[in-house]
Scaffold this active site. Structure first.
Site, PDB file in Angstrom:
ATOM      1  N   TYR A 130       0.840  -1.201   0.000  1.00 50.68           N
ATOM      2  CA  TYR A 130       0.000   0.000   0.000  1.00 50.68           C
ATOM      3  C   TYR A 130       0.874   1.249   0.000  1.00 50.68           C
ATOM      4  CZ  TYR A 130      -4.128  -2.678  -0.215  1.00 50.68           C
ATOM      5  OH  TYR A 130      -5.103  -3.507  -0.687  1.00 50.68           O
ATOM      6  N   LYS A 183       3.182 -15.702  -0.233  1.00 46.45           N
ATOM      7  CA  LYS A 183       3.697 -16.041  -1.565  1.00 46.45           C
ATOM      8  C   LYS A 183       5.215 -16.212  -1.448  1.00 46.45           C
ATOM      9  CE  LYS A 183       3.110 -16.412  -6.102  1.00 46.45           C
ATOM     10  NZ  LYS A 183       2.322 -17.500  -6.739  1.00 46.45           N
ATOM     11  N   ASP A 216      -2.245 -18.005  -4.143  1.00 43.45           N
ATOM     12  CA  ASP A 216      -3.065 -18.391  -5.308  1.00 43.45           C
ATOM     13  C   ASP A 216      -3.779 -19.710  -5.056  1.00 43.45           C
ATOM     14  OD1 ASP A 216      -0.275 -18.830  -5.308  1.00 43.45           O
ATOM     15  OD2 ASP A 216      -0.291 -19.590  -7.348  1.00 43.45           O
ATOM     16  N   ASP A 240      -6.803  -8.038   1.492  1.00 42.06           N
ATOM     17  CA  ASP A 240      -7.854  -7.209   0.901  1.00 42.06           C
ATOM     18  C   ASP A 240      -8.599  -7.982  -0.184  1.00 42.06           C
ATOM     19  OD1 ASP A 240      -9.343  -4.939   0.601  1.00 42.06           O
ATOM     20  OD2 ASP A 240      -7.885  -3.895  -0.657  1.00 42.06           O
ATOM     21  N   ASP A 244     -12.767  -9.915  -0.058  1.00 38.35           N
ATOM     22  CA  ASP A 244     -13.918  -9.716  -0.957  1.00 38.35           C
ATOM     23  C   ASP A 244     -14.470 -11.082  -1.346  1.00 38.35           C
ATOM     24  OD1 ASP A 244     -13.811  -6.950  -0.972  1.00 38.35           O
ATOM     25  OD2 ASP A 244     -14.060  -6.800  -3.151  1.00 38.35           O
TER      26      ASP A 244
HETATM   27  P1  ATP Z   1     -15.043   1.808  -4.743  1.00 38.26           P
HETATM   28  O1  ATP Z   1     -14.501   2.488  -5.959  1.00 38.26           O
HETATM   29  O2  ATP Z   1     -15.426   2.778  -3.666  1.00 38.26           O
HETATM   30  O3  ATP Z   1     -14.146   0.695  -4.240  1.00 38.26           O
HETATM   31  P2  ATP Z   1     -16.601  -0.214  -6.144  1.00 38.26           P
HETATM   32  O4  ATP Z   1     -18.025  -0.236  -6.627  1.00 38.26           O
HETATM   33  O5  ATP Z   1     -15.509  -0.316  -7.134  1.00 38.26           O
HETATM   34  O6  ATP Z   1     -16.418   1.094  -5.195  1.00 38.26           O
HETATM   35  P3  ATP Z   1     -17.343  -1.892  -4.011  1.00 38.26           P
HETATM   36  O7  ATP Z   1     -17.987  -0.716  -3.380  1.00 38.26           O
HETATM   37  O8  ATP Z   1     -16.553  -2.776  -3.117  1.00 38.26           O
HETATM   38  O9  ATP Z   1     -16.377  -1.423  -5.157  1.00 38.26           O
HETATM   39  O10 ATP Z   1     -18.499  -2.705  -4.727  1.00 38.26           O
HETATM   40  C1  ATP Z   1     -18.279  -3.849  -5.534  1.00 38.26           C
HETATM   41  C2  ATP Z   1     -19.655  -4.393  -5.940  1.00 38.26           C
HETATM   42  O11 ATP Z   1     -20.353  -4.873  -4.794  1.00 38.26           O
HETATM   43  C3  ATP Z   1     -20.565  -3.323  -6.571  1.00 38.26           C
HETATM   44  O12 ATP Z   1     -21.314  -3.894  -7.612  1.00 38.26           O
HETATM   45  C4  ATP Z   1     -21.447  -2.901  -5.446  1.00 38.26           C
HETATM   46  O13 ATP Z   1     -22.695  -2.420  -5.848  1.00 38.26           O
HETATM   47  C5  ATP Z   1     -21.573  -4.172  -4.591  1.00 38.26           C
HETATM   48  N1  ATP Z   1     -21.695  -3.797  -3.167  1.00 38.26           N
HETATM   49  C6  ATP Z   1     -20.739  -3.255  -2.387  1.00 38.26           C
HETATM   50  N2  ATP Z   1     -21.199  -3.011  -1.167  1.00 38.26           N
HETATM   51  C7  ATP Z   1     -22.489  -3.394  -1.147  1.00 38.26           C
HETATM   52  C8  ATP Z   1     -23.532  -3.373  -0.140  1.00 38.26           C
HETATM   53  N3  ATP Z   1     -23.302  -2.897   1.092  1.00 38.26           N
HETATM   54  N4  ATP Z   1     -24.744  -3.830  -0.474  1.00 38.26           N
HETATM   55  C9  ATP Z   1     -24.978  -4.314  -1.704  1.00 38.26           C
HETATM   56  N5  ATP Z   1     -24.057  -4.371  -2.693  1.00 38.26           N
HETATM   57  C10 ATP Z   1     -22.817  -3.904  -2.414  1.00 38.26           C
END
Ligand code: ATP
Length: 353
Positions: A130, A183, A216, A240, A244
């Site tokens: 980061y 890794k 991986d 991170d 997800d």
């Molecule tokens: P950022 O640029 O702030 O990281 P992002 O959209 O690229 O935003 P996320 O906000 O992590 O990344 O969202 C990834 C996907 O997951 C999107 O399609 C978003 O709508 C969905 N998502 C994220 N948080 C939620 C939530 N609390 N409820 C429903 N869907 C969500």
């Protein structure tokens, strides 16, 4: 308990409003005396004060008992010289919130992708790849020529050791199993050092089972059989990315709660971003931030030996589980409630408990 609340960008204000409904209900039900003070970060702050994070927020954060930070539009913030600072980095670095605790578990009533599981990822939060936080001064990404970039990754024994310690302490209160994700086959020095420090700490916890996976391969294992994992410890960027995946495997990114904890301060923050694609539509799942706020109450309760805070934290998690099982959830989980109504329903459950 005084909590500084910073709603942030995108879906931040919506999920924060729902979270505050739930916290007020928990405060009333368990006599917590929560004092919730709101302030601005992100675009609103940039517009009002010319910076995404005012420096005086640091003092406010230090004098509070905890922080709630909504997601910020970090992708929009490119130039720190013009006040465009990543608020998440700002607090994690300046408050030394080195441990990012990200639980992921399935809920009865949510159609999961991989069967039921319950794990916690413990992610290092202050160094690694980061570039905005791994240097004392300056940035760890260098533009060598317009066509060449060098990104530096910092790994220190101290940070590896303390994140490993946090993971083993957590595992000691769970199912006694830590998985180290790295890794070290390619990043032989940096991840070699991480692995070495984790193994050193492991020797202080002889009752805990330890294994390790290359990052991986770990992605395949966690999709194939997440049930085999309890506590997973890893470096900043791997953690991170992995979280997800674990949040989505549990049903939705909207279930991804997280706590950023240091030795003195802690900050509740959803694991996901600002989700601009769904902002302002009352469809975002607020459980991520609500569960994060629950983790903050539990942290405070353990630190101050204040049982009521731990009970309130448990009540929030139980209410979330019961609400989801009853179908009181947002559309990402297959429900029909909006963001605000999800918060209201959960608050009502807590008051009635
Ligand atoms: P950022 O640029 O702030 O990281 P992002 O959209 O690229 O935003 P996320 O906000 O992590 O990344 O969202 C990834 C996907 O997951 C999107 O399609 C978003 O709508 C969905 N998502 C994220 N948080 C939620 C939530 N609390 N409820 C429903 N869907 C969500």
């Amino acid at each position: 308990m005084q909590i500084l609340v910073l709603p942030g960008d995108g879906i931040g204000p919506e999920i924060t409003a729902a979270t505050l409904d739930v916290l007020r209900a928990a405060s009333d039900r368990f006599g917590l005396g929560l004092a919730l003070e709101e302030d601005a970060v992100g675009h609103e702050s940039l517009h009002r004060y010319g910076t995404t994070v005012r420096p005086d927020l640091l003092e406010k954060a230090r004098s509070a008992d905890g922080l709630i930070l909504g997601p910020a539009a970090t992708f929009d913030f490119k130039d720190p010289a013009h006040g465009e600072i990543n608020p998440s980095m700002f607090f994690r670095k300046n408050l030394d919130l080195f441990a990012n605790i990200r639980p992921a578990r399935t809920y009865p009533g949510v159609a999961g992708h991989v069967g039921s599981f319950d794990l916690v990822v413990v992610r290092e939060n202050t160094e690694g790849f980061y570039a905005d936080r791994n240097m004392e001064q300056g940035n760890a990404e260098l533009l060598v020529t317009p066509d060449v970039v060098i990104s530096l990754r910092r790994i220190t024994r101290m940070c590896c050791s303390r994140i490993a310690q946090a993971a083993f302490e957590l595992a000691a209160h769970r199912r006694q199993h830590v998985t180290i994700v790295h890794k070290a086959n390619v990043l032989k020095l940096g991840d070699g050092l991480f692995l070495e420090e984790c193994r050193k700490v492991a020797r202080r916890f002889p009752g805990i089972t330890v294994d390790d996976f290359i990052v991986d391969a770990m992605m395949a294992h966690v999709v194939r059989a997440p049930q085999r994992f309890d506590v997973i410890v890893t470096t900043n960027m791997f953690g991170d990315i992995l979280t997800d995946l674990t949040a989505e495997l549990s049903g939705s990114l909207g279930l991804g709660g997280s706590l950023n904890a240091g030795n003195q301060y802690a900050m509740a923050q959803a694991a996901h971003g600002s989700a601009p694609d769904i902002a302002g539509r009352d469809v975002a799942n607020p459980l991520s931030l609500i569960l994060s706020a629950g983790l903050l109450l539990a942290w405070h309760g353990q630190r101050r030996q204040a049982k009521m805070f731990e009970l309130a934290a448990a009540a929030i998690e139980q209410a979330a589980e019961a609400a989801v099982a009853a179908g009181e959830m947002t559309s990402d989980l297959g429900g029909r409630l909006g963001t605000r109504a999800t918060g209201t329903a959960l608050a009502a459950r807590i008051r009635a408990a």
